[in-house]
Design a protein around this motif. Structure first.
Motif, PDB file in Angstrom:
ATOM      1  N   ARG A 228       0.874  -1.176   0.000  1.00 52.20           N
ATOM      2  CA  ARG A 228       0.000   0.000   0.000  1.00 52.20           C
ATOM      3  C   ARG A 228       0.906   1.218   0.000  1.00 52.20           C
ATOM      4  O   ARG A 228       1.777   1.343   0.855  1.00 52.20           O
ATOM      5  CB  ARG A 228      -0.902   0.008   1.234  1.00 52.20           C
ATOM      6  CG  ARG A 228      -1.817  -1.192   1.315  1.00 52.20           C
ATOM      7  CD  ARG A 228      -2.782  -1.103   2.458  1.00 52.20           C
ATOM      8  NE  ARG A 228      -2.114  -1.124   3.757  1.00 52.20           N
ATOM      9  CZ  ARG A 228      -2.738  -1.327   4.901  1.00 52.20           C
ATOM     10  NH1 ARG A 228      -4.056  -1.529   4.921  1.00 52.20           N
ATOM     11  NH2 ARG A 228      -2.082  -1.322   6.045  1.00 52.20           N
ATOM     12  N   PHE A 229       0.700   2.084  -0.968  1.00 54.36           N
ATOM     13  CA  PHE A 229       1.522   3.276  -1.090  1.00 54.36           C
ATOM     14  C   PHE A 229       0.814   4.443  -0.432  1.00 54.36           C
ATOM     15  O   PHE A 229      -0.345   4.705  -0.693  1.00 54.36           O
ATOM     16  CB  PHE A 229       1.811   3.567  -2.568  1.00 54.36           C
ATOM     17  CG  PHE A 229       2.622   2.475  -3.210  1.00 54.36           C
ATOM     18  CD1 PHE A 229       3.994   2.442  -3.073  1.00 54.36           C
ATOM     19  CD2 PHE A 229       2.003   1.467  -3.919  1.00 54.36           C
ATOM     20  CE1 PHE A 229       4.742   1.426  -3.642  1.00 54.36           C
ATOM     21  CE2 PHE A 229       2.730   0.449  -4.494  1.00 54.36           C
ATOM     22  CZ  PHE A 229       4.109   0.428  -4.354  1.00 54.36           C
ATOM     23  N   ARG A 230       1.536   5.127   0.424  1.00 56.17           N
ATOM     24  CA  ARG A 230       0.983   6.251   1.177  1.00 56.17           C
ATOM     25  C   ARG A 230       1.903   7.461   0.985  1.00 56.17           C
ATOM     26  O   ARG A 230       3.120   7.324   0.999  1.00 56.17           O
ATOM     27  CB  ARG A 230       0.915   5.929   2.654  1.00 56.17           C
ATOM     28  CG  ARG A 230       0.291   4.574   2.960  1.00 56.17           C
ATOM     29  CD  ARG A 230      -0.948   4.768   3.727  1.00 56.17           C
ATOM     30  NE  ARG A 230      -1.480   3.491   4.178  1.00 56.17           N
ATOM     31  CZ  ARG A 230      -2.661   3.068   3.819  1.00 56.17           C
ATOM     32  NH1 ARG A 230      -3.414   3.770   3.019  1.00 56.17           N
ATOM     33  NH2 ARG A 230      -3.121   1.916   4.254  1.00 56.17           N
ATOM     34  N   TYR A 231       1.282   8.629   0.818  1.00 55.10           N
ATOM     35  CA  TYR A 231       2.083   9.836   0.716  1.00 55.10           C
ATOM     36  C   TYR A 231       2.463  10.297   2.118  1.00 55.10           C
ATOM     37  O   TYR A 231       1.612  10.429   2.995  1.00 55.10           O
ATOM     38  CB  TYR A 231       1.328  10.956  -0.023  1.00 55.10           C
ATOM     39  CG  TYR A 231       2.203  12.144  -0.253  1.00 55.10           C
ATOM     40  CD1 TYR A 231       3.174  12.113  -1.247  1.00 55.10           C
ATOM     41  CD2 TYR A 231       2.114  13.275   0.536  1.00 55.10           C
ATOM     42  CE1 TYR A 231       4.019  13.192  -1.451  1.00 55.10           C
ATOM     43  CE2 TYR A 231       2.952  14.354   0.345  1.00 55.10           C
ATOM     44  CZ  TYR A 231       3.905  14.303  -0.651  1.00 55.10           C
ATOM     45  OH  TYR A 231       4.745  15.366  -0.849  1.00 55.10           O
ATOM     46  N   ASP A 232       3.742  10.511   2.334  1.00 58.91           N
ATOM     47  CA  ASP A 232       4.238  10.948   3.640  1.00 58.91           C
ATOM     48  C   ASP A 232       4.239  12.464   3.685  1.00 58.91           C
ATOM     49  O   ASP A 232       4.974  13.121   2.952  1.00 58.91           O
ATOM     50  CB  ASP A 232       5.643  10.414   3.867  1.00 58.91           C
ATOM     51  CG  ASP A 232       6.139  10.657   5.268  1.00 58.91           C
ATOM     52  OD1 ASP A 232       5.412  11.272   6.070  1.00 58.91           O
ATOM     53  OD2 ASP A 232       7.260  10.229   5.578  1.00 58.91           O
ATOM     54  N   GLU A 233       3.411  13.017   4.534  1.00 58.23           N
ATOM     55  CA  GLU A 233       3.247  14.470   4.620  1.00 58.23           C
ATOM     56  C   GLU A 233       4.121  15.118   5.686  1.00 58.23           C
ATOM     57  O   GLU A 233       3.998  16.312   5.932  1.00 58.23           O
ATOM     58  CB  GLU A 233       1.779  14.807   4.878  1.00 58.23           C
ATOM     59  CG  GLU A 233       0.886  14.377   3.740  1.00 58.23           C
ATOM     60  CD  GLU A 233      -0.566  14.711   3.974  1.00 58.23           C
ATOM     61  OE1 GLU A 233      -0.878  15.408   4.951  1.00 58.23           O
ATOM     62  OE2 GLU A 233      -1.386  14.271   3.172  1.00 58.23           O
TER      63      GLU A 233
END
Length: 112
Positions: A90-95
């Motif tokens: 699962r790809f998640r954008y790191d903010e």
């Protein structure tokens, strides 16, 4: 799987994903800027691998663009790592980068 083995697998995963992004997505640098794998977290039951990524530009489209390459990333894993079941990526954008910029900006405003 014990936590030490999961940490080792996370480390190998980060290396493999980073090298894949550098080698295979080099042509997409114009759209996203520098793409960075900031963290990889594998669940204790090894069902999921959350891959946290960030970029300088177009954060909205980044996770979708990288997810299109999931099968290729998995093939690279299968060649390098021997495990019974492969976690679902699962790809998640790191903010965290953008949040830290906001905090730094707010602190600078307070100094004035």
């Amino acid at each position: 799987m014990n936590s030490e083995r999961i940490k080792k697998l996370e480390s190998v995963a980060k290396e493999l994903v980073t090298s894949f992004l550098f080698e295979e997505m080099a042509d997409e640098v114009l759209e996203f800027g520098i793409i960075t794998v900031t963290d990889i977290v594998i669940s204790s039951d090894i069902w999921y691998m959350d891959i946290y990524i960030s970029s300088l530009k177009n954060p909205e489209g980044l996770t979708k663009a990288v997810a299109k390459h999931a099968a290729q990333i998995q093939r690279k894993f299968n060649k390098s790592v021997s495990i019974r079941k492969f976690p679902r990526m699962r790809f998640r954008y790191d903010e965290t980068g953008s949040v830290s910029e906001e905090v730094a900006r707010a602190m600078n405003d307070l100094k004035r």
